[in-house]
Design an enzyme around this catalytic site. Structure first.
Site, PDB file in Angstrom:
ATOM      1  CB  CYS A   6       2.073  -8.721  18.631  1.00 25.69           C
ATOM      2  SG  CYS A   6       1.566  -8.228  16.931  1.00 25.69           S
ATOM      3  CE  LYS A  66      -4.993  -4.960   2.089  1.00 22.86           C
ATOM      4  NZ  LYS A  66      -5.945  -4.245   0.711  1.00 22.86           N
ATOM      5  CG  HIS A 111      -0.286  -0.241   2.472  1.00 24.43           C
ATOM      6  ND1 HIS A 111       0.544   1.282   3.160  1.00 24.43           N
ATOM      7  CD2 HIS A 111      -0.269  -0.618   3.764  1.00 24.43           C
ATOM      8  CE1 HIS A 111       0.757   0.671   4.246  1.00 24.43           C
ATOM      9  NE2 HIS A 111       0.661  -0.307   4.255  1.00 24.43           N
ATOM     10  CG  HIS A 163       4.350  -1.212   1.901  1.00 24.04           C
ATOM     11  ND1 HIS A 163       3.272  -2.160   2.071  1.00 24.04           N
ATOM     12  CD2 HIS A 163       4.726  -1.820   3.774  1.00 24.04           C
ATOM     13  CE1 HIS A 163       2.877  -2.375   2.855  1.00 24.04           C
ATOM     14  NE2 HIS A 163       3.963  -2.475   3.858  1.00 24.04           N
ATOM     15  CG  HIS A 191      -0.368  -5.247  14.924  1.00 22.68           C
ATOM     16  ND1 HIS A 191       0.563  -5.083  14.782  1.00 22.68           N
ATOM     17  CD2 HIS A 191      -0.670  -4.494  14.032  1.00 22.68           C
ATOM     18  CE1 HIS A 191       1.170  -5.443  13.970  1.00 22.68           C
ATOM     19  NE2 HIS A 191       0.748  -5.478  13.732  1.00 22.68           N
ATOM     20  CB  CYS A 246       0.007  -5.184  19.548  1.00 26.07           C
ATOM     21  SG  CYS A 246       1.043  -4.229  19.061  1.00 26.07           S
TER      22      CYS A 246
HETATM   23  O1  ME8 Z   1       7.606  -3.978   9.590  1.00 24.06           O
HETATM   24  N1  ME8 Z   1       3.561   4.911   6.940  1.00 24.06           N
HETATM   25  O2  ME8 Z   1       7.296  -4.565   7.422  1.00 24.06           O
HETATM   26  P1  ME8 Z   1       6.183  -3.973   6.937  1.00 24.06           P
HETATM   27  C1  ME8 Z   1       3.962   5.395   6.636  1.00 24.06           C
HETATM   28  N2  ME8 Z   1       9.782  -6.565   6.978  1.00 24.06           N
HETATM   29  N3  ME8 Z   1       5.345   4.547   6.435  1.00 24.06           N
HETATM   30  C2  ME8 Z   1       4.665   2.622   6.149  1.00 24.06           C
HETATM   31  C3  ME8 Z   1       3.428   3.219   6.838  1.00 24.06           C
HETATM   32  C4  ME8 Z   1       2.486   4.008   6.620  1.00 24.06           C
HETATM   33  N4  ME8 Z   1       1.275   3.497   7.446  1.00 24.06           N
HETATM   34  N5  ME8 Z   1       2.949   1.331   6.686  1.00 24.06           N
HETATM   35  C5  ME8 Z   1       3.837   0.911   5.857  1.00 24.06           C
HETATM   36  C6  ME8 Z   1       7.887  -4.371   8.642  1.00 24.06           C
HETATM   37  N6  ME8 Z   1       5.297   1.638   6.002  1.00 24.06           N
HETATM   38  C7  ME8 Z   1       9.730  -6.018   8.434  1.00 24.06           C
HETATM   39  C8  ME8 Z   1      10.368  -5.016   8.215  1.00 24.06           C
HETATM   40  S1  ME8 Z   1      13.117  -4.530   7.664  1.00 24.06           S
HETATM   41  C9  ME8 Z   1      14.604  -5.014   8.077  1.00 24.06           C
HETATM   42  C10 ME8 Z   1      11.727  -5.863   8.721  1.00 24.06           C
HETATM   43  C11 ME8 Z   1       5.985   1.082   5.893  1.00 24.06           C
HETATM   44  O3  ME8 Z   1       5.686  -4.479   5.490  1.00 24.06           O
HETATM   45  C12 ME8 Z   1       7.393   2.151   6.470  1.00 24.06           C
HETATM   46  O4  ME8 Z   1       8.751   1.562   6.395  1.00 24.06           O
HETATM   47  O5  ME8 Z   1       5.110  -4.188   8.291  1.00 24.06           O
HETATM   48  C13 ME8 Z   1       7.720   0.558   7.669  1.00 24.06           C
HETATM   49  O6  ME8 Z   1       8.384   0.847   8.634  1.00 24.06           O
HETATM   50  C14 ME8 Z   1       7.556  -0.652   6.598  1.00 24.06           C
HETATM   51  O7  ME8 Z   1       6.677   0.373   5.688  1.00 24.06           O
HETATM   52  C15 ME8 Z   1       6.806  -1.818   7.891  1.00 24.06           C
HETATM   53  O8  ME8 Z   1       7.208  -2.630   6.132  1.00 24.06           O
END
Ligand code: ME8
Length: 511
Positions: A125, A305, A17, A20, A146, A143
């Site tokens: 969590c 999401k 979304h 990301h 969440h 959490c």
């Molecule tokens: O945490 N606003 O993955 P993830 C801004 N796999 N950025 C956002 C956001 C939002 N509403 N939602 C997500 C993970 N992000 C792990 C990371 S790294 C070694 C492992 C972005 O799929 C933001 O960069 O939950 C956040 O830190 C990341 O997506 C989390 O992605």
């Protein structure tokens, strides 16, 4: 100089979304800007494919974890080119090369005496794949991210002796106050460390979807250490036949969201210290994009999401193009802060700034060169005051981006875009054109405008690359290096006509 920049790697258990996309766009702006400065750049993004969240999602869908990740990873991989992201590699943590390197590094941490066997008992969590301290779990055992129930876990683990690194981490923060940026995130990391570090699980033994632990086949590595190491392992196999580690390690910037601060500013540097590896230069922690769930009084929530309040980047790109989305994200939300995004604000900025301020500046400047000078830029000296003001943007933007101030840099550029528009109004070329005695003045005004437009376009390239390339193509001046970005540099000759840079979108009628 080498410049290595990364985004988080994304969990593949849900669809990508705008959140990301946001981290990808931010890191891309830095990477593209540094390339314009002639730096040796490596830019990494990818997917985080192991661990419990993925295993659970696969189970829910009746798939094996492997089937799930192979189906979902391409959704993230495809997002990058759709957004015109210039990543040099896309890592998947299920890559065998990554897995072998994780084993190698963590075996070294084990050999270095930073690992011991024990039993983990505490709150967990499954959605974050994060063990929560009593303070984080609070009295309600929910959490904090969440707001879902935490699970009480008890399992045999190997532990990483994080507590032993408390003083080293504080020393790091003392010596490098810009290790964590911006400042309020630095303070958050510092407070977390000062409150006392507990050892953390390095391995899990209740499921098998992960990197096997070389010294104990009943365990897989805890997904966070597997994931964090992507930044290091990728360099060893991103380029077939060449190991890029010496060339690019350590990273200049890890760009992350605030939800994963603890992992990147506490666990990660400690793990690198334990492995005897150099530390990244900066971790830049950006805020969340927030959206109202519905209606005017609706609550402002983190876009995610699971909350269901997501802007779909694929749809926005489809309707408005990637550049408009890239611009909007960096312009409307101050980089480093949380900020609300909405389709309404998006439409306002598209029209007022992209179409009117920038698009019209380009259109009318080029149109005037055609109308008054037959499409050839007059070889006149530009207005020195204007040129000085415009040319200073290059140093301003470089200085701001050295601090990853992506919004500040865009603002510095926009001040020049508006300056050029004011210059058009002040000089009124249409008045000069009526008076043959003022032909030299008209030449100077047109040369100043086209020269200024080119400089502004070049510095703006990292934010809206496709549009800028189209504009520079029309000016027959495709060079992107910042070194040549001066109003006077070179002579522009014949220029082509230009269709509107940001036309009114043709949207499908809403059903
Ligand atoms: O945490 N606003 O993955 P993830 C801004 N796999 N950025 C956002 C956001 C939002 N509403 N939602 C997500 C993970 N992000 C792990 C990371 S790294 C070694 C492992 C972005 O799929 C933001 O960069 O939950 C956040 O830190 C990341 O997506 C989390 O992605």
């Amino acid at each position: 100089m080498s410049f290595y920049v990364t985004t988080p790697i994304y969990y593949v258990n849900a669809a990508p979304h705008l959140g990301h996309a946001y981290s990808m766009i931010a890191a891309d702006v830095l990477a593209r800007h540094m390339r314009q400065r002639g730096e040796d750049v490596f830019f990494l993004t990818g997917t985080d494919e192991h661990g419990e969240p993925v295993a659970l999602a696969a189970e829910r869908e009746g798939l094996t974890p492997r089937e799930l990740v192979d189906r979902n990873a391409p959704r993230f991989k495809d997002l990058a080119p759709k957004l015109n992201i210039s990543n040099d590699f896309f890592i998947r943590t299920s890559d065998p090369e990554h897995m072998a390197k994780v084993q190698e590094v963590l075996a070294r941490v084990h050999e270095n005496g930073h690992v011991y066997e024990g039993v983990y008992e505490g709150w967990y969590c499954p959605r974050c794949a994060d063990f929560k301290t009593e303070a984080e779990a609070g009295e309600d055992h929910l959490c904090p991210i969440h707001r879902t129930a935490l699970v009480r876990e008890k399992e045999d683990n190997y532990f990483f002796r994080l507590s032993a690194f408390q003083d080293d981490l504080l020393e790091l923060l003392d010596e490098q106050p810009d290790f964590v940026m911006p400042k309020h995130r630095y303070n958050e990391a510092r407070t977390f460390i000062e409150s006392g570090l507990q050892d953390v699980s390095l391995t899990r033994s209740t499921f098998t979807w992960g990197v096997p632990v070389p010294w104990d086949p009943d365990h897989v590595f805890y997904v966070w250490f597997d994931a964090l190491l992507n930044y290091y392992t990728a360099l060893s196999y991103a380029k077939p036949g060449e190991d890029l580690t010496d060339r690019f390690w350590p990273p200049q910037f890890h760009v992350i969201g605030k939800d994963i601060l603890k992992f990147h500013t506490v666990f990660w540097p400690a793990m690198l210290m334990a492995a005897g590896l150099p530390l990244p230069r900066h971790v830049f922690v950006h805020g969340f994009l927030l959206m109202r769930d519905s209606g005017e009084d609706a609550e402002l929530l983190k876009m995610s999401k699971s909350m269901g309040n997501v802007l779909d980047p694929f749809q926005i790109v489809e309707d408005f193009g990637a550049d408009a989305l890239r611009y909007y994200c960096m312009r409307d939300v101050s980089f480093g802060q949380d900020g609300e995004v909405s389709t309404a604000r998006f439409a306002v900025l598209y029209e007022s700034e992209l179409a009117n301020d920038f698009g019209n500046l380009a259109s009318r400047t080029i149109a005037m060169v055609h109308r008054y000078r037959g499409g050839t830029v007059p070889p006149a000296e530009p207005d020195p005051d204007l040129a000085a003001e415009i040319d200073a943007v290059v140093a301003d933007v470089s200085e701001l981006l050295d601090r990853a101030d992506l919004t500040g840099a865009l603002d510095a550029i926009w001040q020049r875009v508006r300056r050029l528009n004011r210059y058009v109004e002040e000089q009124a070329p249409w008045v000069l054109a009526r008076d043959d005695a003022r032909a030299a003045d008209l030449d100077r005004v047109l040369a100043s405008l086209i020269g200024g437009l080119r400089v502004v376009a070049v510095v703006l390239h990292p934010w809206i690359p496709a549009t800028v390339e189209r504009l520079l193509g029309a000016l027959d001046a495709p060079e992107l290096a910042l070194e040549g970005a001066r109003t006077q540099a070179g002579r522009l000759g014949r220029i082509a006509k230009l269709e509107p840079l940001f036309p009114k979108p043709q949207l499908d009628p809403v059903a």
